[in-house]
Design a protein around this motif. Structure first.
Motif, PDB file in Angstrom:
ATOM      1  N   ALA A 354      -3.097  -0.424 -17.994  1.00  0.00           N
ATOM      2  CA  ALA A 354      -3.674  -0.005 -16.720  1.00  0.00           C
ATOM      3  C   ALA A 354      -3.179  -0.878 -15.577  1.00  0.00           C
ATOM      4  O   ALA A 354      -2.824  -2.042 -15.772  1.00  0.00           O
ATOM      5  CB  ALA A 354      -5.194  -0.072 -16.798  1.00  0.00           C
ATOM      6  N   ALA A 355      -3.192  -0.300 -14.371  1.00  0.00           N
ATOM      7  CA  ALA A 355      -2.698  -1.035 -13.204  1.00  0.00           C
ATOM      8  C   ALA A 355      -3.174  -0.364 -11.925  1.00  0.00           C
ATOM      9  O   ALA A 355      -3.614   0.791 -11.927  1.00  0.00           O
ATOM     10  CB  ALA A 355      -1.177  -1.090 -13.218  1.00  0.00           C
ATOM     11  N   PHE A 356      -3.081  -1.113 -10.827  1.00  0.00           N
ATOM     12  CA  PHE A 356      -3.213  -0.539  -9.485  1.00  0.00           C
ATOM     13  C   PHE A 356      -2.286  -1.299  -8.555  1.00  0.00           C
ATOM     14  O   PHE A 356      -1.791  -2.385  -8.887  1.00  0.00           O
ATOM     15  CB  PHE A 356      -4.665  -0.561  -8.984  1.00  0.00           C
ATOM     16  CG  PHE A 356      -5.279  -1.931  -8.859  1.00  0.00           C
ATOM     17  CD1 PHE A 356      -4.992  -2.763  -7.775  1.00  0.00           C
ATOM     18  CD2 PHE A 356      -6.173  -2.391  -9.813  1.00  0.00           C
ATOM     19  CE1 PHE A 356      -5.573  -4.014  -7.639  1.00  0.00           C
ATOM     20  CE2 PHE A 356      -6.753  -3.652  -9.699  1.00  0.00           C
ATOM     21  CZ  PHE A 356      -6.457  -4.462  -8.615  1.00  0.00           C
ATOM     22  N   ASP A 357      -2.045  -0.722  -7.375  1.00  0.00           N
ATOM     23  CA  ASP A 357      -1.165  -1.342  -6.388  1.00  0.00           C
ATOM     24  C   ASP A 357      -1.970  -1.902  -5.233  1.00  0.00           C
ATOM     25  O   ASP A 357      -3.049  -1.388  -4.897  1.00  0.00           O
ATOM     26  CB  ASP A 357      -0.159  -0.318  -5.850  1.00  0.00           C
ATOM     27  CG  ASP A 357       0.811   0.164  -6.908  1.00  0.00           C
ATOM     28  OD1 ASP A 357       1.059  -0.587  -7.862  1.00  0.00           O
ATOM     29  OD2 ASP A 357       1.300   1.298  -6.770  1.00  0.00           O
ATOM     30  N   LEU A 358      -1.426  -2.951  -4.615  1.00  0.00           N
ATOM     31  CA  LEU A 358      -2.001  -3.516  -3.400  1.00  0.00           C
ATOM     32  C   LEU A 358      -1.044  -3.249  -2.244  1.00  0.00           C
ATOM     33  O   LEU A 358       0.167  -3.484  -2.360  1.00  0.00           O
ATOM     34  CB  LEU A 358      -2.237  -5.019  -3.555  1.00  0.00           C
ATOM     35  CG  LEU A 358      -3.340  -5.404  -4.560  1.00  0.00           C
ATOM     36  CD1 LEU A 358      -3.417  -6.916  -4.729  1.00  0.00           C
ATOM     37  CD2 LEU A 358      -4.696  -4.853  -4.120  1.00  0.00           C
ATOM     38  N   VAL A 359      -1.602  -2.751  -1.138  1.00  0.00           N
ATOM     39  CA  VAL A 359      -0.776  -2.348  -0.004  1.00  0.00           C
ATOM     40  C   VAL A 359      -1.350  -2.906   1.297  1.00  0.00           C
ATOM     41  O   VAL A 359      -2.515  -3.295   1.369  1.00  0.00           O
ATOM     42  CB  VAL A 359      -0.682  -0.809   0.100  1.00  0.00           C
ATOM     43  CG1 VAL A 359       0.011  -0.226  -1.124  1.00  0.00           C
ATOM     44  CG2 VAL A 359      -2.074  -0.184   0.281  1.00  0.00           C
ATOM     45  N   THR A 360      -0.511  -2.929   2.320  1.00  0.00           N
ATOM     46  CA  THR A 360      -0.927  -3.364   3.650  1.00  0.00           C
ATOM     47  C   THR A 360      -1.652  -2.215   4.357  1.00  0.00           C
ATOM     48  O   THR A 360      -1.764  -1.105   3.821  1.00  0.00           O
ATOM     49  CB  THR A 360       0.283  -3.792   4.480  1.00  0.00           C
ATOM     50  OG1 THR A 360       1.142  -2.657   4.646  1.00  0.00           O
ATOM     51  CG2 THR A 360       1.055  -4.908   3.779  1.00  0.00           C
ATOM     52  N   ALA A 361      -2.086  -2.471   5.575  1.00  0.00           N
ATOM     53  CA  ALA A 361      -2.814  -1.457   6.341  1.00  0.00           C
ATOM     54  C   ALA A 361      -1.966  -0.214   6.592  1.00  0.00           C
ATOM     55  O   ALA A 361      -2.506   0.898   6.708  1.00  0.00           O
ATOM     56  CB  ALA A 361      -3.274  -2.050   7.671  1.00  0.00           C
ATOM     57  N   ASP A 362      -0.640  -0.370   6.673  1.00  0.00           N
ATOM     58  CA  ASP A 362       0.213   0.797   6.904  1.00  0.00           C
ATOM     59  C   ASP A 362       0.745   1.404   5.610  1.00  0.00           C
ATOM     60  O   ASP A 362       1.621   2.273   5.628  1.00  0.00           O
ATOM     61  CB  ASP A 362       1.371   0.451   7.836  1.00  0.00           C
ATOM     62  CG  ASP A 362       2.301  -0.617   7.264  1.00  0.00           C
ATOM     63  OD1 ASP A 362       2.061  -1.063   6.120  1.00  0.00           O
ATOM     64  OD2 ASP A 362       3.255  -1.003   7.959  1.00  0.00           O
ATOM     65  N   GLY A 363       0.215   0.929   4.455  1.00  0.00           N
ATOM     66  CA  GLY A 363       0.559   1.531   3.175  1.00  0.00           C
ATOM     67  C   GLY A 363       1.791   0.989   2.500  1.00  0.00           C
ATOM     68  O   GLY A 363       2.202   1.498   1.452  1.00  0.00           O
ATOM     69  N   THR A 364       2.412  -0.062   3.043  1.00  0.00           N
ATOM     70  CA  THR A 364       3.591  -0.648   2.406  1.00  0.00           C
ATOM     71  C   THR A 364       3.159  -1.654   1.331  1.00  0.00           C
ATOM     72  O   THR A 364       2.064  -2.220   1.399  1.00  0.00           O
ATOM     73  CB  THR A 364       4.483  -1.352   3.438  1.00  0.00           C
ATOM     74  OG1 THR A 364       3.723  -2.363   4.113  1.00  0.00           O
ATOM     75  CG2 THR A 364       5.011  -0.358   4.446  1.00  0.00           C
ATOM     76  N   PRO A 365       3.998  -1.891   0.326  1.00  0.00           N
ATOM     77  CA  PRO A 365       3.631  -2.822  -0.740  1.00  0.00           C
ATOM     78  C   PRO A 365       3.308  -4.210  -0.214  1.00  0.00           C
ATOM     79  O   PRO A 365       4.029  -4.734   0.644  1.00  0.00           O
ATOM     80  CB  PRO A 365       4.885  -2.841  -1.627  1.00  0.00           C
ATOM     81  CG  PRO A 365       5.559  -1.533  -1.369  1.00  0.00           C
ATOM     82  CD  PRO A 365       5.298  -1.241   0.070  1.00  0.00           C
TER      83      PRO A 365
END
Length: 434
Positions: A354-365
């Motif tokens: 399992a995993a999830f991603d973390l992104v900035t306010a504009d959706g970039t990694p």
């Protein structure tokens, strides 16, 4: 000896390339817990990078290894074989879903398994090229570094890589690559770079490991099987990280119903002892001559004893059911976090992989937030790993045997740390705007 002294020794005697982000030294462990050299307790959500699906120091595995080393530690299988090797081969032949009758070769590591799988494919087909995928990870030897779909940190300092390795896109919609585009890219590679008449195999992870824990659609894996059959190439499936119960089935490829020609496995195969395997259809495995495959420590007696004990644990303790249950709990928590934190998105799981991603306010990694989270939770007593092509994926590899209260404690540490870090980010942003 405490952490401080051990760090001084490491700085003086250990190569810089063998780095660790963790300044704590493991002293003892049990199931999903590790105690460091200072006596601090840590919950383990890393599992030695997927090696400990049945936990640290499972009693059955410890007993089997102790009994084996008390009886015989080494002869070298190519000098004088022993029962454990052939018993492991029999077990693997019975459970690995390759086409037809499976035969087995045992070696020491995931990379060594991939190296030998390529050798076997070349011997069987008489061809040399190998096609791999963007974001893939297959090892740190020269051939496997060439096969990896990510340069840093594995290959950047070591010069030219072996040739005859070609790349195709892996279907990751979050990265803008659809399944249709991935199939088109693979077919284009066969037209522009890797002539099918010279291509021995396509090598794929059914779930990207270091590339971000992205499962390949079953339809994509079936398309690869069809392409291999059309052109007389072998399909090699790399289950080094996804195998032995991580995804809720013994092997991730089983979710698709596809039967490869060769499969590689390692990591949780022996619950911490060094061993790996190549399992393949007998006509392919027998393609090279006597003495062409092997290694001094390949399939050591102690490691074989550990593998056989792992099979017993799977049969007696419903490990696959536990993997599915852990995955379901993670899915629910991830869903909550996606609503609670704007930085959390694209959660996914196949069983307990399992995993999830973390992104900035504009959706970039957001690789910086990802690194900060791993550091913050470690300070609170949790071992957590990141991965992904853009360094912004949080992956979960805790033992599937983890006690429910420890799982909840660890998830609570992540949640509180995310809250602290995102509040800090918001506060910093407000200060800069003022």
């Amino acid at each position: 000896m405490d952490n401080a002294h051990l760090n001084e020794m490491k700085k003086k005697y250990v190569a810089n390339g063998a780095a660790s982000a963790n300044p704590q030294f493991a002293h003892k462990s049990e199931n999903a817990l590790v105690w460091d050299a200072d006596g601090n307790r840590l919950i383990d959500f890393a599992g030695g990078i997927g090696v400990l699906n049945i936990g640290h120091c499972h009693p059955k595995v410890v007993k089997a290894v102790q009994e084996q080393v008390g009886n015989m530690m080494h002869t070298c299988q190519t000098v004088m074989p022993y029962e454990g090797y052939v018993r492991v081969a029999e077990k693997l032949s019975g459970v690995v879903p390759v086409r037809g009758h499976g035969k087995v070769m045992l070696v020491n590591s995931g990379a060594e398994a991939l190296e030998n799988a390529v050798k076997i494919a070349r011997a069987s087909t008489g061809k040399t090229n190998v096609i791999c995928f963007d974001g893939s990870y297959h090892g740190r030897t020269f051939m496997t570094m060439a096969m990896n779909g990510k340069v840093a940190p594995y290959a950047g300092d070591f010069g030219s890589m072996p040739g005859t390795v070609f790349r195709a896109p892996y279907p990751v919609p979050a990265h803008g690559v659809s399944e249709e585009e991935a199939i088109r890219g693979l077919k284009m590679a066969l037209k522009t770079d890797a002539n099918p008449r010279d291509t021995a195999a396509i090598v794929i992870e059914p779930v990207l490991g270091e590339g971000g824990f992205h499962p390949a659609p079953a339809s994509f894996l079936k398309a690869i099987r069809e392409i291999c059959d059309e052109h007389g190439m072998l399909m090699i499936v790399d289950e080094v990280q996804s195998g032995f119960g991580r995804t809720g089935k013994m092997f991730a490829i089983e979710h698709s119903g596809v039967e490869p020609d060769l499969m590689t496995m390692a990591k949780s195969m022996a619950a911490g002892m060094p061993i790996s395997a190549i399992v393949g259809t007998d006509k392919h495995m027998d393609a090279s001559g006597p003495g062409s495959l092997g290694g001094t420590y390949a399939g050591s007696p102690a490691s074989c004893a550990a593998v056989l004990a792992v099979f017993e644990v799977f049969e007696q303790e419903n490990i696959l059911g536990k993997s599915q249950a852990v995955g379901e709990k993670l899915e629910k928590r991830f869903s909550q976090w996606e609503k609670q934190f704007d930085c959390v998105e694209n959660s996914r799981h196949l069983g307990a992989m399992a995993a999830f991603d973390l992104v900035t306010a504009d959706g970039t990694p957001d690789a910086d937030l990802t690194a900060a989270l791993c550091k913050r939770v470690r300070e609170k007593g949790l071992i957590l790993l990141s991965c992904g092509l853009f360094g912004n994926t949080i992956r979960f590899l805790m033992p599937v045997t983890i006690e429910e209260e420890l799982l909840e404690e660890g998830l609570g540490i992540i949640e509180s740390s995310l809250a602290e870090l995102t509040n800090q980010t918001a506060s910093s942003r407000n200060v800069s705007m003022a």
